[in-house]
Scaffold this motif. Structure first.
Motif, PDB file in Angstrom:
ATOM      1  N   THR A 138       0.847  -1.197   0.000  1.00 48.51           N
ATOM      2  CA  THR A 138       0.000   0.000   0.000  1.00 48.51           C
ATOM      3  C   THR A 138       0.882   1.247   0.000  1.00 48.51           C
ATOM      4  O   THR A 138       1.963   1.239   0.588  1.00 48.51           O
ATOM      5  CB  THR A 138      -0.917   0.033   1.232  1.00 48.51           C
ATOM      6  OG1 THR A 138      -0.114  -0.043   2.426  1.00 48.51           O
ATOM      7  CG2 THR A 138      -1.904  -1.122   1.212  1.00 48.51           C
ATOM      8  N   PRO A 139       0.444   2.321  -0.649  1.00 43.65           N
ATOM      9  CA  PRO A 139       1.247   3.552  -0.673  1.00 43.65           C
ATOM     10  C   PRO A 139       1.418   4.135   0.726  1.00 43.65           C
ATOM     11  O   PRO A 139       0.499   4.104   1.542  1.00 43.65           O
ATOM     12  CB  PRO A 139       0.411   4.492  -1.557  1.00 43.65           C
ATOM     13  CG  PRO A 139      -0.477   3.593  -2.352  1.00 43.65           C
ATOM     14  CD  PRO A 139      -0.779   2.441  -1.453  1.00 43.65           C
ATOM     15  N   SER A 140       2.608   4.649   0.993  1.00 45.94           N
ATOM     16  CA  SER A 140       2.881   5.340   2.247  1.00 45.94           C
ATOM     17  C   SER A 140       2.412   6.791   2.127  1.00 45.94           C
ATOM     18  O   SER A 140       2.231   7.316   1.028  1.00 45.94           O
ATOM     19  CB  SER A 140       4.378   5.296   2.549  1.00 45.94           C
ATOM     20  OG  SER A 140       4.728   6.228   3.547  1.00 45.94           O
ATOM     21  N   SER A 141       2.217   7.424   3.265  1.00 48.90           N
ATOM     22  CA  SER A 141       1.795   8.832   3.267  1.00 48.90           C
ATOM     23  C   SER A 141       2.855   9.746   2.658  1.00 48.90           C
ATOM     24  O   SER A 141       2.552  10.861   2.228  1.00 48.90           O
ATOM     25  CB  SER A 141       1.485   9.285   4.699  1.00 48.90           C
ATOM     26  OG  SER A 141       2.630   9.134   5.526  1.00 48.90           O
ATOM     27  N   LEU A 142       4.112   9.271   2.584  1.00 52.24           N
ATOM     28  CA  LEU A 142       5.176  10.085   1.985  1.00 52.24           C
ATOM     29  C   LEU A 142       5.061  10.157   0.469  1.00 52.24           C
ATOM     30  O   LEU A 142       5.582  11.073  -0.156  1.00 52.24           O
ATOM     31  CB  LEU A 142       6.550   9.529   2.368  1.00 52.24           C
ATOM     32  CG  LEU A 142       6.979   9.709   3.820  1.00 52.24           C
ATOM     33  CD1 LEU A 142       8.329   9.070   4.051  1.00 52.24           C
ATOM     34  CD2 LEU A 142       6.998  11.173   4.213  1.00 52.24           C
ATOM     35  N   GLY A 143       4.401   9.169  -0.125  1.00 55.44           N
ATOM     36  CA  GLY A 143       4.177   9.196  -1.575  1.00 55.44           C
ATOM     37  C   GLY A 143       5.442   9.028  -2.383  1.00 55.44           C
ATOM     38  O   GLY A 143       6.323   8.248  -2.042  1.00 55.44           O
ATOM     39  N   LYS A 144       5.538   9.793  -3.476  1.00 56.19           N
ATOM     40  CA  LYS A 144       6.665   9.710  -4.404  1.00 56.19           C
ATOM     41  C   LYS A 144       7.323  11.075  -4.503  1.00 56.19           C
ATOM     42  O   LYS A 144       6.655  12.089  -4.739  1.00 56.19           O
ATOM     43  CB  LYS A 144       6.174   9.259  -5.781  1.00 56.19           C
ATOM     44  CG  LYS A 144       7.261   8.872  -6.768  1.00 56.19           C
ATOM     45  CD  LYS A 144       6.631   8.297  -8.030  1.00 56.19           C
ATOM     46  CE  LYS A 144       7.638   7.624  -8.938  1.00 56.19           C
ATOM     47  NZ  LYS A 144       6.989   7.019 -10.129  1.00 56.19           N
ATOM     48  N   LYS A 145       8.641  11.115  -4.323  1.00 59.66           N
ATOM     49  CA  LYS A 145       9.364  12.385  -4.309  1.00 59.66           C
ATOM     50  C   LYS A 145      10.623  12.302  -5.168  1.00 59.66           C
ATOM     51  O   LYS A 145      11.171  11.217  -5.386  1.00 59.66           O
ATOM     52  CB  LYS A 145       9.785  12.747  -2.870  1.00 59.66           C
ATOM     53  CG  LYS A 145       8.660  12.851  -1.855  1.00 59.66           C
ATOM     54  CD  LYS A 145       9.228  13.105  -0.467  1.00 59.66           C
ATOM     55  CE  LYS A 145       8.135  13.138   0.592  1.00 59.66           C
ATOM     56  NZ  LYS A 145       7.271  14.308   0.443  1.00 59.66           N
ATOM     57  N   ARG A 146      11.084  13.459  -5.638  1.00 61.63           N
ATOM     58  CA  ARG A 146      12.422  13.521  -6.230  1.00 61.63           C
ATOM     59  C   ARG A 146      13.432  13.284  -5.109  1.00 61.63           C
ATOM     60  O   ARG A 146      13.196  13.689  -3.961  1.00 61.63           O
ATOM     61  CB  ARG A 146      12.688  14.886  -6.852  1.00 61.63           C
ATOM     62  CG  ARG A 146      11.736  15.315  -7.939  1.00 61.63           C
ATOM     63  CD  ARG A 146      12.126  16.681  -8.503  1.00 61.63           C
ATOM     64  NE  ARG A 146      12.263  17.701  -7.448  1.00 61.63           N
ATOM     65  CZ  ARG A 146      12.763  18.914  -7.640  1.00 61.63           C
ATOM     66  NH1 ARG A 146      13.189  19.280  -8.838  1.00 61.63           N
ATOM     67  NH2 ARG A 146      12.848  19.773  -6.627  1.00 61.63           N
ATOM     68  N   LEU A 147      14.534  12.631  -5.431  1.00 62.82           N
ATOM     69  CA  LEU A 147      15.535  12.400  -4.387  1.00 62.82           C
ATOM     70  C   LEU A 147      16.032  13.702  -3.789  1.00 62.82           C
ATOM     71  O   LEU A 147      16.284  13.786  -2.582  1.00 62.82           O
ATOM     72  CB  LEU A 147      16.722  11.605  -4.951  1.00 62.82           C
ATOM     73  CG  LEU A 147      16.458  10.163  -5.408  1.00 62.82           C
ATOM     74  CD1 LEU A 147      17.792   9.452  -5.628  1.00 62.82           C
ATOM     75  CD2 LEU A 147      15.595   9.399  -4.442  1.00 62.82           C
ATOM     76  N   ILE A 148      16.163  14.722  -4.605  1.00 61.57           N
ATOM     77  CA  ILE A 148      16.705  15.995  -4.120  1.00 61.57           C
ATOM     78  C   ILE A 148      15.804  16.651  -3.085  1.00 61.57           C
ATOM     79  O   ILE A 148      16.231  17.519  -2.312  1.00 61.57           O
ATOM     80  CB  ILE A 148      16.973  16.956  -5.305  1.00 61.57           C
ATOM     81  CG1 ILE A 148      17.996  18.030  -4.881  1.00 61.57           C
ATOM     82  CG2 ILE A 148      15.676  17.562  -5.821  1.00 61.57           C
ATOM     83  CD1 ILE A 148      18.514  18.855  -6.038  1.00 61.57           C
TER      84      ILE A 148
END
Length: 209
Positions: A138-148
């Protein structure tokens, strides 16, 4: 008659004393100890970018080697063969670690802070749990981000549900709109980039065990 009465009274006294003895309560404390975890452990697994088939996991990996990217003429961008799944666990005992994930930019042939590896790669946070004989993601609340963007507490994992663990998928930015979509402020590796090796460092830090 007096002898019989005396004997009967004596038996009553004996039975009364015996009942008192068996009424005593003796508590026994039950105790079991599980050694708490002492450090975090990362399990890194390459995943084929075309088939999504997982490769061989490693608990000693120190790099995420995207290698030399191949040019995709359909999309007009450079893509790797694999992306990576990073499972976060603990060593030395039981427990679920709370972890902060941060990124530091390394070499950047483009010489432009907004166009290095951290802008061109993403981290997708998910929670894994065992359900019967399979694993549910299941997706985490942090979602998807750029590494930077993984600075400060931006990549700090929330409390993990009992019986679950956290996984981070790391891959290059493609502009995908399939959920979870790539961040709109990311950039692909394209012909407009300067050739060379782009690097950066992901750091996983235990906040508590």
């Amino acid at each position: 008659m007096k002898k019989i009465l005396s004997l009967s009274l004596g038996c009553l006294v004996l039975f009364s004393q015996t009942a008192t003895v068996f009424a005593n309560a003796i508590p026994l404390t039950v105790s079991a100890t599980i050694t708490p975890g002492t450090a975090i452990q990362l399990t890194v697994t390459p995943v084929n970018a075309t088939t999504n088939v997982f490769g061989t996991p490693s608990t000693t990996a120190t790099t995420l080697p995207f290698g030399t990217l191949g040019f995709n003429s359909t999309l007009g961008i450079f893509l790797p063969t694999n992306y990576f799944a990073i499972d976060i666990g603990e060593t030395g005992g039981a427990g679920t670690p709370i972890v902060s994930v941060t990124y530091t930019e390394g070499t950047n042939p483009n010489a432009l802070a907004t166009n290095g590896l951290g802008t061109k790669t993403t981290a997708t946070f998910v929670t894994e749990a065992i359900s019967g004989s399979s694993t549910v993601e299941t997706p985490s609340s942090l979602g998807k981000k750029r590494l930077i963007d993984l600075t400060g507490t931006a990549g700090q994992l929330a409390t993990i549900p009992s019986g679950s663990w956290e996984r981070v998928y790391v891959g290059v930015w493609t502009g995908s709109t399939v959920a979870p979509a790539d961040p709109t402020n990311g950039k692909p590796f394209a012909n407009t980039d300067v050739g060379g090796t782009y690097t950066g460092t992901l750091t996983f830090t235990s906040v508590s065990l």
